[in-house]
Design a protein around this motif. Structure first.
Motif, mmCIF file in Angstrom:
data_model
loop_
_atom_site.group_PDB
_atom_site.id
_atom_site.type_symbol
_atom_site.label_atom_id
_atom_site.label_comp_id
_atom_site.label_asym_id
_atom_site.label_seq_id
_atom_site.Cartn_x
_atom_site.Cartn_y
_atom_site.Cartn_z
ATOM 1 N N GLY A 155 -34.069 15.546 -29.832
ATOM 2 C CA GLY A 155 -34.346 15.270 -31.242
ATOM 3 C C GLY A 155 -34.887 13.872 -31.492
ATOM 4 N N ARG A 156 -35.206 13.137 -30.433
ATOM 5 C CA ARG A 156 -35.772 11.803 -30.625
ATOM 6 C C ARG A 156 -37.231 11.790 -30.190
ATOM 7 N N PHE A 157 -37.961 10.821 -30.670
ATOM 8 C CA PHE A 157 -39.379 10.708 -30.377
ATOM 9 C C PHE A 157 -39.664 9.328 -29.809
ATOM 10 N N LEU A 158 -40.693 9.250 -28.971
ATOM 11 C CA LEU A 158 -41.121 7.943 -28.506
ATOM 12 C C LEU A 158 -41.631 7.141 -29.689
ATOM 13 N N LEU A 159 -41.246 5.883 -29.762
ATOM 14 C CA LEU A 159 -41.774 5.013 -30.813
ATOM 15 C C LEU A 159 -43.302 5.107 -30.836
ATOM 16 N N GLY A 160 -43.908 5.053 -29.644
ATOM 17 C CA GLY A 160 -45.356 5.054 -29.553
ATOM 18 C C GLY A 160 -46.004 6.355 -29.996
ATOM 19 N N TYR A 163 -45.482 6.000 -34.217
ATOM 20 C CA TYR A 163 -45.752 4.757 -34.943
ATOM 21 C C TYR A 163 -47.006 4.841 -35.817
ATOM 22 N N ASP A 164 -48.090 5.373 -35.242
ATOM 23 C CA ASP A 164 -49.337 5.463 -36.004
ATOM 24 C C ASP A 164 -49.168 6.353 -37.224
ATOM 25 N N ILE A 188 -37.625 2.390 -36.672
ATOM 26 C CA ILE A 188 -39.042 2.057 -36.454
ATOM 27 C C ILE A 188 -39.267 0.579 -36.773
ATOM 28 N N ARG A 189 -38.663 0.111 -37.855
ATOM 29 C CA ARG A 189 -38.829 -1.315 -38.195
ATOM 30 C C ARG A 189 -38.181 -2.190 -37.121
ATOM 31 N N ARG A 190 -37.132 -1.694 -36.505
ATOM 32 C CA ARG A 190 -36.473 -2.454 -35.440
ATOM 33 C C ARG A 190 -37.178 -2.279 -34.102
ATOM 34 N N LEU A 545 -48.470 -3.658 -28.803
ATOM 35 C CA LEU A 545 -47.535 -3.803 -29.919
ATOM 36 C C LEU A 545 -46.112 -3.375 -29.528
ATOM 37 N N PHE A 546 -46.031 -2.285 -28.752
ATOM 38 C CA PHE A 546 -44.708 -1.781 -28.379
ATOM 39 C C PHE A 546 -44.075 -2.652 -27.292
#
Ligand code: DGT
Ligand code: CA
Ligand code: ZN
Length: 577
Positions: A155-160, A163-164, A188-190, A545-546
Motif C-alpha cells: 500500500g505504499r508508493f515510491l516517493l519518485g 512526486y510529479d 511527501i513534504r518530509r 531532488l530525491f
C-alpha cells in the motif's frame, strides 16, 4: 469525472470472475468479464437505473442487472463478499502480477499460504515457488523479474513515482478560484522514501469549490468523501488523495500537524503541555487569567516553533530523533539544498545499459544548470548491462576527451566508471586503466549472499584501492524488491574517512542508497558523500531532488556532499593515487 459506481461494480465483477476462474468454473467468468467491460465504457451512472434499462447494456442480463441494483443499494455485492471470505488472499494484486493468473494465485495460496505480494516476494526469495508443480527455476526467476518492476508494495508508493503527480495536483488545485494557499503536506513534504497517500492542505475563500474541483480531477476513480472542507479520493494509480481546507489563522498549526511526523507532533505537543499550553491542528493556546484558552500562535509554522522556544525545523528533519533538542539549543544543521548541487556523479549511456548518448546526457545536464557530470558506465563483469572491457573504456575516454573540446564552456564531462567489486574485493578492471579515469565508483552487483563480516571486508578492500573514489549504492537495496545485503555501515564510514573514499547517496527512486538513517550514521563518522542519479536516460536526471531529499533527511549540510563543489575543487579533493 467517470462514474464511480460503474467502475467499482466493474471491479467487483472482474474479481468475481477471477475467483470463479480459479476454480475452473466454465462460462460464468466470461459473463462477468463481458459485463465489466461494458460498464467501463458505459457513460451513464448505473446506480439509479431501472432493471429494464440495465438489461439493455451489452452483456448485462437479468441476473447481473440485479447485482448492479444490489450494489446501488448496499455498496457491495453479496456473492463477492462470500467469495472473498472463501479465498482470503489478495487476488487483485496477485493476479495483477504478470505471469500470475487467478488459478496460479489460488495455487500459491493453497500450497504456500501466499496471501499478499509481500508473501510472494518472500517465497520467491526463498526459492519456495520453484518446487510447485508447473513451476521451475526459470519460471520462478521470471516471476521475480516481473515483481521487480512493480512500483507499489504494502500500500505504499515510491516517493519518485508519485512526486510529479503531487506537483501536478498542487498546480491544478492552487489555480481553483478562491484558493489562497495550497501545499502537499505529510510524508511527501518530509521527502520520505515511500509514501502512503497525498495530504493536501489549503486556505481558500471558497472551500466547497476546491472540494468540488478535487473530486472532478482527471484520474479520480473513487470518491470516499466530499464535504465542505475536506475531500478524499482515490486516483487511477491507486494512491489516495486528501484535501483539507483550514482557516487562515490556523494555517501554520494545521500545516505543522499534517506534515508530521506523528512522533514529531507528539513531542511538540508534550513540549507545549510542559509549558502549561495546548497545541493542536488549530493553534497553540495559553490559558488566560479567567481560565479561557487563548490562541498565541498558529498562523505560520515559524511562529509556532518560535513560541515553543525552538528554531525552525525543516520538514525532512521532523522525525523526533533528536531534532527538537538541536532546535532548542540552536544547533540545527543548515541542510543542503538541491540547488547546491553542481554536478551529477553517476549516470549511464549507450556505451553500456543507458538509453542516450554521452552528448545527449551532457546537454541535458547542462540544461539543468550543472557545471559537470561523471559518465559512469558499467564495466565488463556486468555482462547483462553490456559492461565495457578495457579496450572499450579507452575508446570511450577518447570520445569524452573529444566531446569536452566540443562542449567547452557548456559543461565538463568527467571520465568515470562503475566498476564491479568482485567476490574477493578486487575489481574487474585493472589499475592501469582505472588510472586513466577522473572518477571511479565501485559497486557490488553480484554474490550478495555473504556474512556481514565478509561483505564489509569485501567492500573495504575495494575502498583501499587508491583509484576508487566512491562506493556506489553501498547497501544494494532495491525498494520493494530486494533487501540490502548485510553490511556494517559504521565500519564502511570509518573506512571512508580513513581512505578518503566517498559513499554514494544514490538518488534513483527505488534505490535511495544510502538511506536516511544510514546517511546520518555515516555522517557521524565523518564520511563524505557523493550524490548521483544513476540515470539511464535524460529524464532520470530529475531524480537528484530525491537524493537531495534523503541527504536532508540524513541531516547533511552542503560541506558533507562532494558535488556541491565546483569541478576543480571536486577534482582537487578526490583521492590521489
Ligand atoms: P504516510 O502517509 O504513511 O506516508 O505518512 P504521513 O506522515 O503522511 O502520515 P498520514 O498521512 O497518516 O498523516 C499525515 C500527518 O498527520 C502525519 O504525518 C501526522 C499527522 N497525524 C496523523 N495521525 C496522527 C495522530 O494520531 N496523532 C498526531 N499527533 N498526528 C497525526
Ligand atoms: Ca500521508
Ligand atoms: Zn550500479
Amino acid at each position: 469525472m467517470a462514474h464511480n459506481a460503474n467502475k467499482e461494480i466493474a471491479r467487483l465483477f472482474r474479481l468475481i470472475a477471477m475467483y470463479l476462474r480459479s476454480q475452473d468454473i466454465a462460462f460464468k467468468p466470461q459473463a462477468y468479464e463481458r459485463a465489466a467491460q461494458s460498464l467501463d465504457l458505459f457513460d451513464q451512472d448505473v446506480s439509479d437505473m431501472g432493471l429494464r434499462d440495465l438489461e439493455q447494456i451489452p452483456g448485462v442480463g437479468k441476473a447481473l442487472a440485479l447485482k448492479i441494483q444490489e450494489f446501488a443499494k448496499t455498496r457491495t455485492i453479496k456473492e463477492f463478499e462470500k467469495l472473498k471470505k472463501r479465498f482470503p488472499f489478495d487476488m487483485e494484486s496477485l493476479a495483477a502480477v504478470e505471469g500470475i493468473g487467478p488459478k496460479t494465485a489460488y495455487k500459491l495460496y493453497k500450497k504456500l499460504g501466499i496471501k499478499t505480494i509481500q508473501d510472494l516476494r518472500k517465497a520467491l526469495t526463498q526459492h519456495a515457488v520453484q518446487s510447485l508443480p508447473g513451476f521451475g527455476e526459470k519460471s520462478e526467476r521470471k516471476l521475480f523479474a516481473h515483481l521487480q518492476f512493480s512500483q507499489q508494495a504494502n500500500g505504499r508508493f515510491l516517493l519518485g513515482s508519485v512526486y510529479d503527480q503531487a506537483q501536478n495536483i498542487q498546480r491544478l488545485l492552487a489555480g481553483v478560484p478562491g484558493v489562497e494557499r495550497l501545499i502537499v503536506a505529510g510524508s511527501i513534504r518530509r521527502m520520505k522514501e515511500t509514501v502512503r497517500d497525498m495530504d493536501f492542505l489549503a486556505v481558500s475563500r471558497n472551500p466547497k469549490r476546491l472540494m468540488d474541483a478535487c473530486i472532478a480531477m482527471p484520474g479520480v476513480v473513487e470518491v470516499y468523501g466530499a464535504g465542505n472542507t475536506k475531500s478524499s479520493v482515490r486516483l487511477e494509480s491507486g494512491i489516495d488523495v486528501d484535501v483539507r481546507a483550514v482557516p487562515e489563522k490556523s494555517w501554520g498549526a494545521a500545516l505543522n500537524y499534517f506534515t508530521g511526523s506523528k512522533e514529531h507532533n507528539i513531542a511538540l505537543r508534550e513540549l507545549a503541555i510542559e509549558k502549561g499550553w495546548k497545541l493542536n491542528e488549530y493553534g497553540l493556546y495559553r490559558r488566560t487569567a479567567n481560565g479561557e484558552w487563548r490562541m498565541i500562535a498558529g498562523k505560520t509554522e515559524q511562529e509556532l516553533y518560535e513560541k515553543l522556544g525552538l528554531d525552525y525545523i525543516e520538514p525532512e528533519m521532523r522525525e523526533n530523533i533528536g531534532e527538537l533538542e538541536l532546535a532548542r539549543t540552536g544547533k540545527l544543521p543548515r541542510l543542503i539544498s538541491v540547488s547546491d548541487i553542481k554536478g551529477d556523479l553517476q549516470m549511464h549511456t549507450d556505451w553500456s545499459d543507458g538509453e542516450a548518448t554521452i552528448e545527449q546526457m551532457a546537454r541535458a545536464a547542462a540544461r539543468k544548470g550543472y557545471e559537470y557530470i561523471a559518465i559512469t558506465d558499467h564495466t565488463k563483469s556486468l555482462g547483462i548491462a553490456r559492461g565495457m572491457d578495457e579496450k572499450t573504456i579507452r575508446r570511450q575516454f577518447a570520445a569524452i576527451d573529444a566531446l569536452n573540446k566540443k562542449l567547452q564552456g557548456t559543461i565538463r564531462i568527467l571520465k568515470g566508471l562503475e566498476v564491479n567489486i568482485l567476490k574477493n574485493g578486487t575489481l574487474d578492471i585493472s589499475d592501469a586503466v582505472l588510472a586513466k579515469a577522473d572518477f571511479v565508483g565501485a559497486s557490488v552487483h553480484s554474490a550478495f549472499a555473504m556474512s556481514e563480516r565478509d561483505m564489509t571486508g569485501r567492500i573495504m578492500r575495494a575502498m583501499e584501492n587508491r583509484h576508487v573514489h566512491v562506493v556506489f549504492h553501498p547497501t544494494g537495496r532495491l525498494l520493494f524488491e530486494r533487501q540490502a545485503y548485510e553490511v556494517d555501515i559504521e565500519e564502511l564510514a570509518r573506512c571512508a574517512a580513513r581512505t578518503h573514499t566517498m559513499l554514494e547517496i544514490n538518488a534513483f527512486p527505488n534505490r535511495l542508497d544510502l538511506n536516511d538513517s544510514n546517511i546520518r550514521l555515516a555522517k557521524k563518522h565523518h564520511a563524505l558523500f557523493s550524490l548521483g542519479t544513476d540515470s539511464h536516460n535524460a529524464r532520470h536526471l530529475d531524480a537528484m531532488l530525491f537524493g537531495a531529499g534523503q541527504a536532508r533527511r540524513g541531516w547533511c549540510e552542503k560541506r558533507d556532499v562532494a558535488n556541491t563543489h565546483s569541478c576543480s575543487a571536486l577534482l582537487a579533493l578526490l583521492k590521489q593515487p
